[in-house]
Scaffold this active site. Structure first.
Site, PDB file in Angstrom:
ATOM      1  CG  HIS A 298      10.991  -2.189  -8.083  1.00  0.00           C
ATOM      2  ND1 HIS A 298      10.649  -3.565  -8.335  1.00  0.00           N
ATOM      3  CD2 HIS A 298      10.715  -1.359  -9.240  1.00  0.00           C
ATOM      4  CE1 HIS A 298      10.309  -3.708  -9.452  1.00  0.00           C
ATOM      5  NE2 HIS A 298      10.575  -2.564 -10.153  1.00  0.00           N
ATOM      6  CG  ASP A 355      10.055   5.385 -13.258  1.00  0.00           C
ATOM      7  OD1 ASP A 355       9.484   4.484 -12.817  1.00  0.00           O
ATOM      8  OD2 ASP A 355      10.390   5.230 -14.545  1.00  0.00           O
TER       9      ASP A 355
HETATM   10  C1  SDX Z   1       8.141   0.907 -12.430  1.00  0.00           C
HETATM   11  O1  SDX Z   1       7.107  -3.756 -11.551  1.00  0.00           O
HETATM   12  C2  SDX Z   1       8.041  -3.365 -12.341  1.00  0.00           C
HETATM   13  O2  SDX Z   1       9.047  -3.771 -12.729  1.00  0.00           O
HETATM   14  C3  SDX Z   1       7.940  -1.745 -12.608  1.00  0.00           C
HETATM   15  C4  SDX Z   1       9.184  -1.058 -13.114  1.00  0.00           C
HETATM   16  C5  SDX Z   1       9.265  -1.658 -14.633  1.00  0.00           C
HETATM   17  O3  SDX Z   1      10.471  -1.462 -15.161  1.00  0.00           O
HETATM   18  O4  SDX Z   1       8.229  -2.025 -15.247  1.00  0.00           O
HETATM   19  O5  SDX Z   1      10.337  -1.163 -12.526  1.00  0.00           O
HETATM   20  C6  SDX Z   1       8.718   0.287 -13.464  1.00  0.00           C
HETATM   21  O6  SDX Z   1       7.117   0.991 -12.280  1.00  0.00           O
HETATM   22  C7  SDX Z   1       8.987   1.468 -10.942  1.00  0.00           C
HETATM   23  C8  SDX Z   1       7.953   2.023  -9.963  1.00  0.00           C
HETATM   24  C9  SDX Z   1       7.807   3.456 -10.240  1.00  0.00           C
HETATM   25  N1  SDX Z   1       6.756   3.934  -9.269  1.00  0.00           N
HETATM   26  C10 SDX Z   1       7.076   4.794  -8.398  1.00  0.00           C
HETATM   27  O7  SDX Z   1       8.125   5.318  -7.917  1.00  0.00           O
HETATM   28  C11 SDX Z   1       5.941   5.287  -7.356  1.00  0.00           C
HETATM   29  C12 SDX Z   1       6.091   5.444  -5.798  1.00  0.00           C
HETATM   30  N2  SDX Z   1       6.552   3.942  -5.415  1.00  0.00           N
HETATM   31  C13 SDX Z   1       5.568   3.374  -4.886  1.00  0.00           C
HETATM   32  O8  SDX Z   1       4.083   3.633  -5.254  1.00  0.00           O
HETATM   33  C14 SDX Z   1       5.675   1.768  -4.596  1.00  0.00           C
HETATM   34  O9  SDX Z   1       6.999   1.713  -4.107  1.00  0.00           O
HETATM   35  C15 SDX Z   1       5.488   1.050  -5.839  1.00  0.00           C
HETATM   36  C16 SDX Z   1       4.353   1.025  -6.281  1.00  0.00           C
HETATM   37  C17 SDX Z   1       6.455   1.117  -6.838  1.00  0.00           C
HETATM   38  C18 SDX Z   1       5.459  -0.594  -5.122  1.00  0.00           C
HETATM   39  O10 SDX Z   1       4.706  -0.747  -4.413  1.00  0.00           O
HETATM   40  P1  SDX Z   1       4.131  -2.404  -3.710  1.00  0.00           P
HETATM   41  O11 SDX Z   1       5.149  -3.148  -4.082  1.00  0.00           O
HETATM   42  O12 SDX Z   1       2.959  -2.477  -3.813  1.00  0.00           O
HETATM   43  O13 SDX Z   1       4.566  -1.919  -2.107  1.00  0.00           O
HETATM   44  P2  SDX Z   1       3.591  -1.037  -1.103  1.00  0.00           P
HETATM   45  O14 SDX Z   1       2.883  -0.103  -1.648  1.00  0.00           O
HETATM   46  O15 SDX Z   1       3.005  -2.390  -0.716  1.00  0.00           O
HETATM   47  O16 SDX Z   1       4.564  -0.505  -0.046  1.00  0.00           O
HETATM   48  C19 SDX Z   1       5.081  -1.331   1.048  1.00  0.00           C
HETATM   49  C20 SDX Z   1       5.249  -0.010   2.139  1.00  0.00           C
HETATM   50  C21 SDX Z   1       4.235   0.750   2.568  1.00  0.00           C
HETATM   51  O17 SDX Z   1       4.150   1.126   3.878  1.00  0.00           O
HETATM   52  P3  SDX Z   1       3.330  -0.046   5.037  1.00  0.00           P
HETATM   53  O18 SDX Z   1       1.736   0.105   4.374  1.00  0.00           O
HETATM   54  O19 SDX Z   1       3.965  -1.308   4.893  1.00  0.00           O
HETATM   55  O20 SDX Z   1       3.365   0.896   6.153  1.00  0.00           O
HETATM   56  O21 SDX Z   1       6.417   0.810   1.897  1.00  0.00           O
HETATM   57  C22 SDX Z   1       5.749   2.266   1.623  1.00  0.00           C
HETATM   58  C23 SDX Z   1       4.306   1.901   1.587  1.00  0.00           C
HETATM   59  O22 SDX Z   1       3.536   2.976   2.283  1.00  0.00           O
HETATM   60  N3  SDX Z   1       6.303   2.714   0.510  1.00  0.00           N
HETATM   61  C24 SDX Z   1       6.485   4.059   0.432  1.00  0.00           C
HETATM   62  C25 SDX Z   1       7.092   4.142  -0.982  1.00  0.00           C
HETATM   63  N4  SDX Z   1       6.829   2.937  -1.528  1.00  0.00           N
HETATM   64  C26 SDX Z   1       6.354   2.245  -0.771  1.00  0.00           C
HETATM   65  N5  SDX Z   1       6.562   4.961   1.150  1.00  0.00           N
HETATM   66  C27 SDX Z   1       7.047   6.035   0.711  1.00  0.00           C
HETATM   67  N6  SDX Z   1       7.390   6.479  -0.479  1.00  0.00           N
HETATM   68  C28 SDX Z   1       7.437   5.590  -1.482  1.00  0.00           C
HETATM   69  N7  SDX Z   1       7.865   5.709  -2.576  1.00  0.00           N
END
Ligand code: SDX
Length: 417
Positions: A298, A355
């Site tokens: 998140h 989610d």
């Molecule tokens: C919602 O914003 C809100 O409030 C949203 C929400 C709401 O109520 O409106 O809470 C609802 O959208 C919840 C999120 C649902 N999405 C998912 O579950 C999809 C999977 N999650 C990821 O796509 C990600 O965690 C996000 C999109 C939720 C957040 O992305 P960020 O904040 O841009 O973080 P990032 O992508 O920069 O990740 C940081 C690191 C990265 O690794 P590095 O590049 O630092 O090596 O963490 C890793 C990412 O690769 N990472 C994951 C991961 N999520 C982040 N690695 C594996 N699995 C994951 N799920």
């Protein structure tokens, strides 16, 4: 608290004032004159460090796993309020008394019908359309129906569940949804979804309560992608319905609200492939592999997402009360335990988000996967409307960010041929 910050550029000192929120972890440097004074803009892809407005609707402390709706902790709202009372709170800023909620509910029921013209238009929608695409299209149509714009917030609270049920029923070649004036909001939603031609659906209170709580969990969440989308359209003075329609489309993305459908599909895949958690966790950690652990991570919560914890409890209670066994729930709990013991997830502070468990509840209620994000949208509606109302009342400037141009330098067309 510091009232000013200094920025030194080419040995020149620029002073900028600061802004603090209700809680000190919300603090900002006022950069609204940055370009004018220094020639520089901020560069912050994904707006991870950028406050775009001041808001009093909800507050998140990502380090402590706190979520407040108009100051009330989500744990208390979920225990003491219905979704309709929560919608009133989010929209109006205070909890309703018995007279307020009675009037609120009566006014919503005034609009509790499916417009004939919308029904005839919906008959032309191909069954292959995803329900989120159907919903956002039909919501856009409301601009031409509520011309007098009376009670637009209550009008939309009434119409969205009807149109969501219509989207579900179109996909199944079912008769149009029948609304029930006598039932409570969430019970009416379940009836509109599941009633058959000659048999009215009688949802049991366990299911009504579980769905009502899930709607509450989704009601607002600061400046998430879809809410910021609604605010941006509000800032250009787009009408409420088209702004919410855009919010529905932003929510549809699998990185955002579309994740709840992706989570269940991911869990079913893991189960089908033998349930080897180690293999899937390693896939999620592998930078070369596009697979991500859906429902994990998140932007704000770098500790647990309080909503995920509550959704997990709702799922466990529902499954127990309905006396069903759900291998997907068992797998989800094992996967959460496995991931949270892995250093990758601990170091990157990746916890289950809302989610991760919500889809398990929807599935147990009998809601199909392609309707999960529609349910998220129904829950988020009061938040979207409150933010649209707030940006219009604050008369914020139109949202128009800058960019860093990296394209071609100016060049002339030399007539070819
Ligand atoms: C919602 O914003 C809100 O409030 C949203 C929400 C709401 O109520 O409106 O809470 C609802 O959208 C919840 C999120 C649902 N999405 C998912 O579950 C999809 C999977 N999650 C990821 O796509 C990600 O965690 C996000 C999109 C939720 C957040 O992305 P960020 O904040 O841009 O973080 P990032 O992508 O920069 O990740 C940081 C690191 C990265 O690794 P590095 O590049 O630092 O090596 O963490 C890793 C990412 O690769 N990472 C994951 C991961 N999520 C982040 N690695 C594996 N699995 C994951 N799920």
């Amino acid at each position: 608290m510091c009232s000013n910050v200094n920025l030194e550029i080419d040995r020149y000192n620029y002073k900028f004032s600061t802004t603090y929120g209700t809680y000190n972890n919300d603090k900002a440097i006022n950069f609204n004159k940055l370009r004018e004074d220094t020639g520089f803009i901020t560069f912050d892809p994904g707006l991870k460090n950028t406050g775009i407005t001041k808001s009093s609707i909800s507050f998140i402390d990502g380090r402590k796993g706190i979520l407040l709706y108009r100051g009330y902790p989500i744990e208390q709202v979920i225990d003491k309020c219905s979704f309709l009372e929560t919608s009133y709170l989010i929209l109006n800023g205070e909890l309703p008394d018995s007279i307020d909620i009675d009037n609120f509910s009566k006014k919503i029921k005034k609009f509790n019908f499916l417009d004939e013209e919308i029904l005839s238009i919906s008959n032309k929608i191909p069954k292959e359309c995803h329900p989120m695409g159907i919903l956002s299209s039909l919501i856009n149509l409301l601009t031409i129906f509520n011309i007098k714009n009376e009670d637009k917030y209550l009008y939309l609270l009434a119409k969205m569940p009807i149109l969501a049920s219509l989207a579900y029923r179109i996909k199944r070649n079912l008769t149009p949804p029948c609304t029930d004036q006598k039932s409570y909001y969430t019970s009416n939603l379940l009836k509109m979804l599941f009633s058959e031609k000659n048999r009215e659906h009688k949802p049991n209170y366990i299911i009504i309560d579980a769905l009502d709580k899930l709607l509450i969990l989704h009601a607002d969440h600061e400046q998430n992608c879809s809410t910021t989308t609604v605010r941006l359209l509000g800032s250009s003075h787009t009408n409420l319905y088209s702004s919410v329609s855009a919010g529905i489309n932003a929510l549809w993305g699998k990185r955002h609200g579309g994740a709840n459908q992706e989570v269940i599909e991911m869990l079913e895949n893991i189960l089908k492939s033998g349930g080897n958690l180690k293999k899937w966790i390693n896939k999620a950690k592998n930078k070369k592999d596009p697979f991500r652990l859906m429902g994990f991570g998140h932007r704000i919560y770098k500790n647990f997402d309080p909503r995920a914890q509550i959704a997990k409890k709702i799922a466990e209670d529902l499954i127990k009360k309905l006396n069903i066994s759900d291998p997907i729930l068992d797998l989800a709990k094992n996967l959460e335990k496995y991931a949270l013991s892995d250093s990758y997830f601990k170091e990157k502070k990746l916890y289950p988000n809302i989610d991760f468990y919500s889809g398990i509840v929807y599935q147990a209620i009998g809601i199909p996967k392609n309707m999960f994000t529609v349910m998220f949208a129904l829950g988020r509606l009061p938040g979207w409307m409150a933010h649209w109302k707030e940006i219009r009342n604050n008369n914020d400037p139109i949202g128009r960010p800058r960019q860093i141009y990296i394209g071609n330098k100016k060049r002339n067309i030399i007539k070819c041929g």
